[in-house]
Every structure is written in C-alpha cells, then in structure tokens.
Design an enzyme around this catalytic site. Structure first.
Site, PDB file in Angstrom:
ATOM      1  N   GLY A 156       0.834  -1.205   0.000  1.00  0.00           N
ATOM      2  CA  GLY A 156       0.000   0.000   0.000  1.00  0.00           C
ATOM      3  C   GLY A 156       0.865   1.249   0.000  1.00  0.00           C
ATOM      4  O   GLY A 156       0.659   2.176  -0.806  1.00  0.00           O
ATOM      5  N   THR A 202       7.140  -5.743   5.407  1.00  0.00           N
ATOM      6  CA  THR A 202       5.916  -6.460   5.770  1.00  0.00           C
ATOM      7  C   THR A 202       6.271  -7.824   6.342  1.00  0.00           C
ATOM      8  O   THR A 202       7.193  -8.477   5.856  1.00  0.00           O
ATOM      9  CB  THR A 202       4.950  -6.674   4.590  1.00  0.00           C
ATOM     10  N   ASP A 219       4.370 -10.187   5.927  1.00  0.00           N
ATOM     11  CA  ASP A 219       3.733 -11.140   5.006  1.00  0.00           C
ATOM     12  C   ASP A 219       4.679 -11.622   3.901  1.00  0.00           C
ATOM     13  O   ASP A 219       4.392 -12.625   3.250  1.00  0.00           O
ATOM     14  CB  ASP A 219       2.506 -10.504   4.325  1.00  0.00           C
ATOM     15  N   ARG A 228      -4.840 -34.383  20.772  1.00  0.00           N
ATOM     16  CA  ARG A 228      -5.744 -33.387  20.171  1.00  0.00           C
ATOM     17  C   ARG A 228      -5.290 -32.967  18.780  1.00  0.00           C
ATOM     18  O   ARG A 228      -4.115 -33.097  18.433  1.00  0.00           O
ATOM     19  CB  ARG A 228      -5.772 -32.125  21.040  1.00  0.00           C
ATOM     20  N   ARG A 288      -2.247 -12.246   5.093  1.00  0.00           N
ATOM     21  CA  ARG A 288      -3.247 -11.797   4.106  1.00  0.00           C
ATOM     22  C   ARG A 288      -3.409 -12.847   3.004  1.00  0.00           C
ATOM     23  O   ARG A 288      -3.631 -14.002   3.328  1.00  0.00           O
ATOM     24  CB  ARG A 288      -2.884 -10.408   3.539  1.00  0.00           C
TER      25      ARG A 288
END
Ligand code: F6P
Length: 359
Positions: free
Chosen positions: A116, A137, A139, A174, A183
């Site tokens: 961005g 980032t 990500d 479990r 994202r």
C-alpha cells in the site's frame, strides 16, 4: 540536504532498525533528518514532523514497533473523512502532502512500508516528489525483493508457537489448529509449518478440501500418531469457498482478514471425532524484538536508502537480491503480486516429508 522519514501501514519488527540506520547514515553525510509521524499524518496537519537526532535513535535497533508510529488509515489519495452521519467519504489530500513537504524544505522522503505504501509513494513520485522506498511487511508479499524485514521474526514467532502446541497436542491426543497472518499470501504459514514439522499446512495459493485434511488426521491416528498440528494461513480458502473476514474494518482500512481457525477446528472435530482446538496467533507475530536476520536486513535497507537518496534514485525501492542490497524501480515491485509458488521447493519438500496441503 534535508530528508524526512515516514513509516506507514501495519508495523513490522525491524522498522526501528531501518530508522536508526537511515538517520545515522544521513547525519554522517551532514544532512538534516526529519521524522514524519504516523505515515503521512505529519504532513497533513494531523500529527507532527520532528527533527531526528542521534539521541533519538540510540538504542532502538533491537526494539519492535516504530518510534515514528504508523497508520494503515492514512492514504492521502483516499483519505477517510466523516460525513457526520456515521458514513465516510474518501478525499484526495495528496496536494497537501506535496505542499507541506515543500514548505518544510524537505528535499527527499524515505518511505518505509508495504505494498500500500509503495503504491502511494509511486503516485507521489508521479506528482514530482523525490522519494525512495524501503519494503516492509511480515507477510513477505512484496515483489522484487527476496524478502522483507519482519518476515523472519513473524516466522520465528509462529515456529515457537507450533513447537509449544506440539507438546500439549501430543499429551492430549488433540488436533490443534493454529492460524497465522499473511493476508492473501501463505509464506508465514508455509515457512513456519515446514520448519516446525506441522502435519497440515493450508495456504491461500492451494485451496483445500477439508475431507483431505480429515483423511490425513485419520491416517496419522492409524499410524499411532494420535495428535495433529494444522497451520492455516488467515487467507486460506476451501475449494469453491471464500476467505474468512474477521469483522468490520475502520474507515480507510483494508479488509480485516482471519477467523478461519475456529470454524475449521469445529469441522475437524465433527468429522474426525477427535477433540480439536484453535488458536489465532494474531498480532504477536508483529510485536517484539526483531530477529538478528531482520535487524541486519533492516539496517542494510536503511543504509542503502540513504545512498539511493544521495544518488537521486527517485521512485526506487531498496531490495534484497542476495547477497547484495540493490535498488529497483518501485513500479517493478508493483507490477506483480508475490505469492507462494505451489511448485516451489519448500512445497515439494513439504509434500515429500508428509505434510498435507489439503488438496
Ligand atoms: O500486512 C501485515 C498484517 O499483519 C497481515 O498479515 C494482517 O492481515 C494485517 O496486517 C492485520 O492488520 P491490522 O493490524 O490492521 O488488523
């Protein structure tokens, strides 16, 4: 020469190391350095622009967060303004950024941000502003650079979480489902899942079938491995389904992703009959001390950004092209989105070592 620094978008461990390296490198050249607070807010009259001194960056290289603070709601080209009835409209305030930067005598801006922030930087460059970008980032979804700082720290945090979930999952037989950030990119899930020996890794780039995951858990059971660890990227999607959205965003913010782990664990419990629990790692992945790798990468990026300013490389972004730091045009980084290649060696090795991608 008077330069300014700005950090925008979500924070990532290593931002302070970039700031420190850039400020010290610029002061070393005899330049003046300003810090624009909270993205571009400082240039929009919504926050301050402050002189950056050696003292201000002393001892911050190992700290998470950003001393300049940040926002992911301050795109000057689409600034959210309240209508007074609870709704918002987007207003283009980019001319104010240009004018205020000129008024402050800023010769160049180093902007540190993700995709961005890179798009905003490119649009400001097209308006004549002199800008150099540093990609950031957790990500790792910025093209043109092998990696971004913050990613290694996020992966390390996820690995620690998976290691801890392993011991408790095994004690209780479990299924533990861990949701990680990223994202629309599955890098954090893939790297942490493979490094920490998860049994199932679900990423946006490989849509999954829950019945295939069930089959994997059952086959482990039959082999006497009565627990399973599922790492799911927040943007993972079931075949033919849609990504999970966590809830409403604030005005000016991108969609808030996540929330897949809970429903997935419930489905796995129903279908396998095994107790299944979920955990969302969330912002722990963004906080805390950057790893040594991220500190060094961030420091190298900060130093290179100042050299790029000295050479007048406007509209360029620093990037890691191992073993070197280089600069590339921001438009090149924006040309394509970076996603996990389903044919990448990490995916191939994961499959060969028994990890299921649910496909
Ligand atoms: O882009 C970094 C990131 O942490 C994503 O992985 C995540 O979806 C998003 O930011 C969360 O942003 P926020 O803190 O605004 O909710």
């Amino acid at each position: 020469m008077r330069i300014a620094l700005s950090t925008g978008g979500g924070d990532a461990p290593g931002l302070n190391a970039v700031i420190r390296a850039a400020v010290l490198s610029a002061l070393d050249r005899g330049w003046e350095v300003l810090g624009i607070k909270r993205g571009y807010y400082g240039l929009l009259g919504e926050d301050d622009v402050v002189p950056m001194t050696r003292d201000m960056v002393s001892g911050i290289g190992h700290l998470g967060g950003t001393i300049l603070r940040t926002t992911n709601r301050g795109n000057p080209f689409a600034y959210p303004v309240p209508n007074g009835d609870g709704t918002y409209r987007e207003v283009d305030r980019s001319e104010e950024v240009v004018a205020n930067s000129k008024a402050l005598g800023i010769d160049a801006i180093i902007t540190i941000g993700g995709d961005g922030s890179l798009s905003i930087a490119q649009r400001l460059v097209e308006k004549g502003m002199k800008m150099v970008a540093v990609p950031k980032t957790i990500d790792n979804d910025v093209s043109g650079t092998i990696t971004t700082f913050g990613f290694d720290t996020a992966v390390t945090t996820a690995i620690e979480a998976i290691d801890k979930l392993h011991t408790t999952a095994e004690s209780h037989d479990r299924v533990m489902v861990l949701e990680v950030m990223g994202r629309d990119a599955g890098f954090i899930a893939l790297h942490s899942g493979v490094a920490a020996s998860a049994d199932v890794v679900l990423i946006p780039e490989i849509p999954f079938d829950v019945d295939v995951v069930v089959k994997k858990i059952r086959s482990r059971d039959l082999a006497g491995r009565r627990f399973s660890i599922v790492v799911v990227a927040e943007g993972a999607v079931p075949i033919g389904g849609e990504e999970s959205i966590m809830g409403p965003s604030m005005p000016g913010q991108a969609k808030r992703m996540g929330g897949i782990a809970g429903p997935l664990a419930r489905m796995l419990q129903e279908k396998t009959g095994k107790e299944s629990r979920s955990m969302v790692l969330g912002h722990l992945q963004r906080g805390g001390q950057p790893t040594g790798y991220d500190r060094l990468l961030a420091t190298r990026f900060g130093g290179e950004a100042v050299r790029a300013v000295a050479e007048g490389k406007w509209g360029h972004m620093v990037a890691l092209h191992s073993p070197n730091i280089v600069t590339i045009p921001i438009v090149e980084a924006l040309r394509e989105v970076k996603r996990v290649d389903p044919k990448h060696d990490i995916v191939l090795t994961a499959r060969a070592t028994g990890i299921s991608f649910g496909d």
